[in-house]
Design an enzyme around this catalytic site. Structure first.
Site, PDB file in Angstrom:
ATOM      1  N   SER A 100      -2.131   2.966  26.324  1.00  0.00           N
ATOM      2  CA  SER A 100      -2.731   2.646  27.604  1.00  0.00           C
ATOM      3  C   SER A 100      -3.728   1.532  27.328  1.00  0.00           C
ATOM      4  O   SER A 100      -4.338   1.482  26.270  1.00  0.00           O
ATOM      5  CB  SER A 100      -3.428   3.875  28.136  1.00  0.00           C
ATOM      6  OG  SER A 100      -4.022   3.550  29.353  1.00  0.00           O
ATOM      7  N   CYS A 101      -3.846   0.602  28.255  1.00  0.00           N
ATOM      8  CA  CYS A 101      -4.548  -0.620  27.881  1.00  0.00           C
ATOM      9  C   CYS A 101      -5.915  -0.762  28.513  1.00  0.00           C
ATOM     10  O   CYS A 101      -6.532  -1.804  28.431  1.00  0.00           O
ATOM     11  CB  CYS A 101      -3.693  -1.809  28.223  1.00  0.00           C
ATOM     12  SG  CYS A 101      -3.013  -1.688  29.849  1.00  0.00           S
ATOM     13  N   VAL A 102      -6.425   0.250  29.169  1.00  0.00           N
ATOM     14  CA  VAL A 102      -7.730   0.067  29.797  1.00  0.00           C
ATOM     15  C   VAL A 102      -8.848   0.194  28.760  1.00  0.00           C
ATOM     16  O   VAL A 102      -8.647   0.797  27.726  1.00  0.00           O
ATOM     17  CB  VAL A 102      -7.961   1.071  30.930  1.00  0.00           C
ATOM     18  CG1 VAL A 102      -7.070   0.710  32.082  1.00  0.00           C
ATOM     19  CG2 VAL A 102      -7.715   2.481  30.488  1.00  0.00           C
TER      20      VAL A 102
ATOM     21  N   PRO B 310      -2.730  -6.760  29.840  1.00  0.00           N
ATOM     22  CA  PRO B 310      -3.231  -5.477  29.327  1.00  0.00           C
ATOM     23  C   PRO B 310      -4.730  -5.445  29.060  1.00  0.00           C
ATOM     24  O   PRO B 310      -5.169  -5.319  27.933  1.00  0.00           O
ATOM     25  CB  PRO B 310      -2.430  -5.290  28.028  1.00  0.00           C
ATOM     26  CG  PRO B 310      -2.125  -6.670  27.576  1.00  0.00           C
ATOM     27  CD  PRO B 310      -1.988  -7.502  28.808  1.00  0.00           C
TER      28      PRO B 310
END
Ligand SMILES: Cc1cc2nc3c(=O)[nH]c(=O)nc-3n(C[C@H](O)[C@H](O)[C@H](O)COP(=O)(O)OP(=O)(O)OC[C@H]3O[C@@H](n4cnc5c(N)ncnc54)[C@H](O)[C@@H]3O)c2cc1C
Lengths: 102, 457
Positions: A100-102, B310
């Site tokens: 997940s890229c947050v 991202p």
């Protein structure tokens, strides 16, 4: 690090994901699935092939995306790979753990 | 890489640059580009469906009565520069092969260069039962003006019970906002003398409170201290209105008395309907994460929450992207290779309640680390620490947003992320560490400058 999967020596990371997707084959998939207590059916394999294709295209993988693939609904995806469907199916598919890229 | 006719090197006619969305990113781009592009040669048009500009970070404070509705709304036109055409209409579709935007009633808006800045919005209707009988009675969002104001009235009267903060999907804007909501709720009920009557649960599809390990550890500890229980890996399937419970795809259940939801966040529908590449099913435009050019079309650029790059979807990110994108649009129209590169830089204040806040700073490659911001070692803000100064910074941001950020005035922070003054927890600080990411021509901030303007979002 190296692991022996389905009789061959394959490089995996510390969470057991293959470091090189090209080293994957169906026997490897079955062996990893067995570690997760999953017996692979045709439906499982269809999902796994889809994941590998998407990964090769550089697409970001998510549970939602698999749910819209036309292969399984999200619910069926959970039924096939109980617990963490995306994490488990990615490991069986020999592709990196989805991040997940947050 | 650029074709001479499409990008404006042909000077025979006035060229058209069209910006879709006059939110934070679109407004910043309109202001910056109007200054840079020759008005004789470039006409700039911006399109938005709504005339009100909302200061969305302020939505967090409305439910707790810290901000009033008036604090967060201004007319969009107050921030758009002279010399830019404004069209109030909803974009229906883009035909990138034809270089045309379709508005309502088949109105056509041709362009030479297009900037997509239509953001993302909550879609409660994506989850069965979310927008049912209990919507705005016992189920609220705070990502919209309507939701935040309705929730403010509810909290004012609520007598306590089980407050569940639930995140529907793993990609959503301002990923720290629900954590802040949990912290502020703890403080709010404590100050009202009813914390013992409220149970707070944080239900997320992610493996923990946050995604990156060091920040997750810090934030998890804080949640624990504040008595907020985290339920990870809960992927919401539907909301059962009768039994008042959340049900996940693997049939876990979480009952609630009051549900505060972060619904599925999606980009604008026209993105999915236009031929701009595989926009996955959340309608985010496939975007080159360094140049911010659309993957499929050279004369289309994307900024802010609308991209699929991202990193976090946040105002600070949109700000850092804007600096890069202005340069690349100028390069593009001059037929040069795109020279600026975005590193994924994000920084977010995290309100932790009782007049304190913490701060995180990260990019594509590096997770949030402890340290000082924006001036290494001096601060005044502390990364991954709870301080009053951070809280003041968060509140000061509203003023900066309205008076500087939107209109594209220079802010005294570097665009690329700095490593100076940061430390991995196990390592001692390294005063000599160089900032590999820093570009030429960027003046590093001094402590003096940053004291008056703590500019992070
Ligand atoms: C509760 C909350 C708290 C937040 N806190 C912070 C914070 O502390 N720090 C931070 O950095 N960020 C924060 N953010 C995130 C920040 O507000 C957004 O990241 C930022 O607004 C993104 O800018 P944008 O221009 O990409 O999108 P937006 O500002 O949302 O603008 C998009 C614009 O496009 C328009 N639009 C959409 N579709 C169409 C269409 N079809 N036709 C015409 N117009 C259209 C919309 O009307 C809107 O004006 C927060 C957000 C929320 C909701």
């Amino acid at each position: 690090m190296e692991a022996t999967i389905a009789g061959t020596t394959i490089d995996v990371n510390d969470e057991g994901y293959l470091t090189d997707p090209s080293k994957w084959n169906e026997a490897v998939a079955e062996a990893i699935a067995a570690e997760e207590d999953i017996v692979l059916t045709d439906k499982h394999m269809e999902v796994i092939r889809y994941l590998r294709e998407q990964q090769e295209k550089g697409e970001k993988l998510s549970v939602r995306r698999v749910g819209k693939s036309g292969i399984v609904s999200i619910k069926e995806f959970y039924d096939l790979f109980p617990g963490g469907p995306l994490k488990k199916s990615s490991r069986i598919a020999g592709i990196p753990k989805p991040v997940s890229c947050v | 890489m650029n074709s001479a006719t499409a990008n404006g090197t042909d000077v025979s006619r006035t060229k058209r640059l069209v910006i879709l969305g006059a939110g934070l990113a679109g407004t910043m781009m309109a202001n910056k580009l109007r200054k840079e592009l020759d008005a004789e040669r470039w006409e700039i048009t911006i399109v938005d469906k709504d005339r009100d500009h909302y200061y969305q970070p302020g939505f967090l404070f409305i439910p707790f009565g810290i901000y009033e509705p008036d604090d967060v709304v201004r007319p969009k036109t107050d921030f758009l520069p002279d010399g830019v055409n404004v069209i109030w209409d909803e974009v229906q579709r883009v035909e990138p092969e034809e270089n045309v935007v379709l508005l309502s009633n088949d109105r056509q808006l041709p362009y030479d260069v297009l900037i997509v800045a239509t953001g993302t919005e909550p879609r409660p209707e994506e989850t069965p039962g979310m927008k049912g009988d209990l919507w705005y009675k016992d189920i609220f969002d705070f990502y919209t003006f309507e939701g935040a104001t309705a929730l403010s009235k509810k909290l004012d009267q609520w007598e306590g019970g089980r407050l569940v903060i639930s995140i529907a999907e793993s990609i959503f804007k301002c990923p720290v906002a629900p954590l802040e909501f949990a912290f502020l709720a703890d403080a709010y009920f404590t100050e009202k003398g009813m914390r013992d009557k409220v149970e707070i649960l944080y239900v997320t599809p992610l493996p923990g409170a946050f995604t990156k390990p060091i920040a997750t550890k810090f934030l998890s500890k804080l949640l624990e201290e504040k008595g907020v229980k985290v339920i990870p890996e809960f992927y919401l399937e539907h909301v059962d209105n009768d039994a008042r419970k959340l049900v996940s795809y693997d049939e876990q259940e979480v009952p609630f008395d009051l549900l505060v939801t972060i619904p599925v966040n999606m980009g604008a529908d026209f993105v999915g309907d236009s031929d701009m590449g595989d926009a996955d099913d959340l309608n985010f435009v496939p975007t080159n994460k360094e140049t911010l050019q659309a993957k499929q079309h050279q004369n289309v650029f994307v900024i802010g929450d609308a991209t699929n790059v991202p990193t976090s979807k946040a105002g600070s990110v949109a700000h850092f992207m804007a600096e890069v994108l202005v340069q690349n649009v100028l390069d593009y129209v001059e037929g040069k290779p795109l020279s600026a590169s975005f590193d994924g830089h994000a920084n977010c204040f995290i309100e932790t309640g009782f007049g304190k806040a913490t701060l995180i700073d990260f990019n594509y490659d590096t997770e949030p680390l402890p340290g000082k911001y924006p001036a290494p070692f001096v601060g005044p803000m502390s990364l991954l620490k709870e301080t009053r100064m951070n809280h003041m910074g968060k509140l000061a941001f509203k003023w900066i947003y309205w008076h500087m950020l939107l209109t594209g005035r220079e802010l005294p922070v570097t665009n690329h992320m700095s490593f100076v003054g940061k430390q991995r927890p196990e390592e001692p600080p390294k005063p000599g560490t160089t900032n590999s990411a820093k570009r030429d021509g960027v003046t590093p901030v001094t402590a003096r400058e940053s004291e008056s303007m703590e500019v992070v979002a």
